[in-house]
Design a protein around this motif. Structure first.
Motif, short mmCIF file in Angstrom:
data_model
loop_
_atom_site.label_atom_id
_atom_site.label_comp_id
_atom_site.label_asym_id
_atom_site.label_seq_id
_atom_site.Cartn_x
_atom_site.Cartn_y
_atom_site.Cartn_z
N ARG A 1 7.49 -17.12 -0.79
CA ARG A 1 6.24 -17.26 -0.04
C ARG A 1 6.36 -18.55 0.75
O ARG A 1 6.75 -19.58 0.21
N THR A 2 5.99 -18.47 2.02
CA THR A 2 6.36 -19.55 2.92
C THR A 2 5.16 -20.14 3.64
O THR A 2 4.23 -19.42 3.98
N MET A 3 5.21 -21.46 3.82
CA MET A 3 4.29 -22.07 4.78
C MET A 3 5.13 -22.77 5.84
O MET A 3 6.23 -23.25 5.55
N THR A 4 4.66 -22.76 7.05
CA THR A 4 5.46 -23.36 8.11
C THR A 4 4.68 -24.53 8.71
O THR A 4 3.45 -24.51 8.78
N ILE A 5 5.44 -25.54 9.11
CA ILE A 5 4.83 -26.67 9.81
C ILE A 5 5.55 -26.84 11.14
O ILE A 5 6.78 -26.97 11.17
N ALA A 6 4.79 -26.79 12.22
CA ALA A 6 5.39 -26.92 13.56
C ALA A 6 4.84 -28.17 14.24
O ALA A 6 3.63 -28.41 14.25
N LEU A 7 5.77 -28.96 14.79
CA LEU A 7 5.38 -30.14 15.58
C LEU A 7 5.44 -29.75 17.03
O LEU A 7 6.47 -29.26 17.49
N LEU A 8 4.35 -29.94 17.75
CA LEU A 8 4.34 -29.59 19.17
C LEU A 8 4.12 -30.84 20.00
O LEU A 8 3.26 -31.66 19.67
N GLN A 9 4.90 -30.93 21.05
CA GLN A 9 4.80 -32.10 21.91
C GLN A 9 4.85 -31.64 23.38
O GLN A 9 5.71 -30.83 23.73
N ASN A 10 3.92 -32.14 24.21
CA ASN A 10 3.96 -31.80 25.64
C ASN A 10 5.35 -32.07 26.17
O ASN A 10 5.93 -33.09 25.86
N ASN A 11 5.85 -31.18 27.02
CA ASN A 11 7.24 -31.40 27.45
C ASN A 11 7.38 -32.46 28.53
O ASN A 11 8.46 -32.73 29.00
#
Ligand SMILES: Cc1cc2nc3c(=O)[nH]c(=O)nc-3n(C[C@H](O)[C@H](O)[C@H](O)COP(=O)(O)OP(=O)(O)OC[C@H]3O[C@@H](n4cnc5c(N)ncnc54)[C@H](O)[C@@H]3O)c2cc1C
Length: 361
Positions: A279-289
């Motif tokens: 069972r998975t949780m995901t963490i995504a880091l988003l940054q304006n390009n």
């Protein structure tokens, strides 16, 4: 030779100085079997088109990711996922199909191969980064057509942390964005109409829409961004996220222009799936390009690794060879199958050789 879907992956996975094979003209639902909850689709079908064509047959995908511009073969070949602790990634819905391998042979797999199907070949082909061959047809597990109710709430991150487990367990699909500068969160809840849970965040209801699942799940993303996403063992206490939050607040807040996204995925069995057997949780880091991202991502990546994180195959990460092999119990088995399908490395490029820890051309 590299097969390309929509070209949305942000690694050099498609790079070639030789032949890039577009499947753009192999598009559409070829056959639908509502009785068996199956559909045969062509690899170049864009997810939005797939949703609309399945709907004509009274069918729908179990889940989708945040956008619907990808081609189905491209999306599942990197393990594209949405959110929902009982909903697998797109690769997990592949029941079978056909591919043309590196020897030029057409190879059926899974249900397309009949009773003697090699189950391991199916589990390798479900997520292969386009390294076993070119997928020319796919048989997918689908659901009866359904509507979804999307509610996006703006609330404080502390409320989300306190109620995370309940939110995950009671919504069909739930995820949240955390905005580092304000410490606020956007909780996105997706449920079949009439099945919404009683628990709703205190705060402002930003979005409230009902429609066909393939229209309601994806969002429009016009702002280009850079992204690193890791898949971690599901943890109701969100310990990894708490550490990410702490580190972003103390070290990166001044330079991080955007947000952090937390989602969940059901376990599956594909050999290279980053939700394999857990069972998975995901963490995504988003940054304006338009802003620097490398220093930020490089600083955060070791933290994901201490929690046993596996990187998204289509997004930024720096893992290679042995580091990846340690994360995937069937790494060697996948490569044994890959070498059988493509003994001459027709589908390899420099990036993939490095990723797989293979030095020789
Ligand atoms: C704005 C944006 C939003 C995104 N949102 C999400 C999200 O919500 N969830 C998520 O998990 N990911 C997300 N992603 C990542 C994206 O889903 C993946 O990178 C996906 O692989 C891109 O699909 P594509 O059709 O562009 O494939 P491509 O990038 O073109 O190809 C991906 C891989 O598939 C292989 N491939 C393509 N066609 C074939 C074929 N016919 N046979 C064999 N191999 C093939 C390619 O060789 C390559 O290895 C997002 C990306 C962007 C840019």
């Amino acid at each position: 030779m590299r097969p390309v879907g929509s070209g949305h992956s942000s690694t050099p996975i498609l790079t070639t100085e030789d032949t890039l094979v577009s499947l753009d003209k192999l598009t559409g639902v070829v056959a639908a079997d509502p009785g068996q909850s199956r559909a045969q689709v062509l690899p170049g079908t864009k997810l939005r088109v797939l949703g609309a064509e399945l709907a004509e047959h009274g069918l729908a995908m179990e889940n989708l990711g945040d956008v619907d511009y990808q081609a189905i073969a491209g999306a599942l070949s990197t393990g594209t996922h949405g959110s929902g602790i009982t909903l697998g990634n797109l690769s997990s819905t592949v029941l079978g199909g056909r591919l043309v391998n590196g020897l030029g042979e057409e190879v059926p797999f899974g249900v397309d191969a009949g009773e003697d199907a090699d189950h391991d070949l199916l589990r390798a082909a479900q997520l292969s980064l386009g390294t076993l061959g070119i997928l020319t047809s796919l048989t997918l597990r689908v659901e009866e057509f359904y509507q979804l109710h999307r509610q996006n709430w703006i609330t404080h991150i502390d409320w989300v942390l306190e109620h995370f487990e309940q939110l995950v367990e009671t919504n069909r699909s739930m995820d949240f964005y955390w905005y580092p500068r304000s410490d606020m969160a956007q909780v996105r809840m997706l449920n079949k109409p009439g099945q919404e849970p009683d628990l709703v965040p205190p705060g402002r209801l930003k979005t409230d829409i009902i429609g066909p699942s393939y229209e309601v799940i994806p969002n429009d993303r016009h702002l280009p961004f850079e992204e690193m996403e890791y898949m971690l063992p599901f943890d109701t206490e969100l310990e990894a996220f708490r550490e990410v939050r702490q580190r972003v607040k103390t070290k990166h807040r001044a330079r991080v222009g955007w947000r952090v996204l937390v989602r969940t995925i059901a376990p599956d069995t594909a050999m290279l799936s980053n939700a394999q057997q857990r069972r998975t949780m995901t963490i995504a880091l988003l940054q304006n390009n338009t802003l620097p991202f490398k220093e930020y991502f490089d600083d955060m990546e070791p933290l994901f690794r201490t929690f046993g994180g596996r990187p998204h195959w289509g997004k930024k990460h720096t893992l290679k060879g042995n580091e990846l092999a340690e994360l995937y119990p069937e790494w060697e088995e996948f490569h044994r199958i890959r070498r059988r399908m493509d003994p001459d490395g027709v589908f390899m490029n420099d990036y993939l050789r490095e990723l797989f820890g293979e030095k020789e051309k």
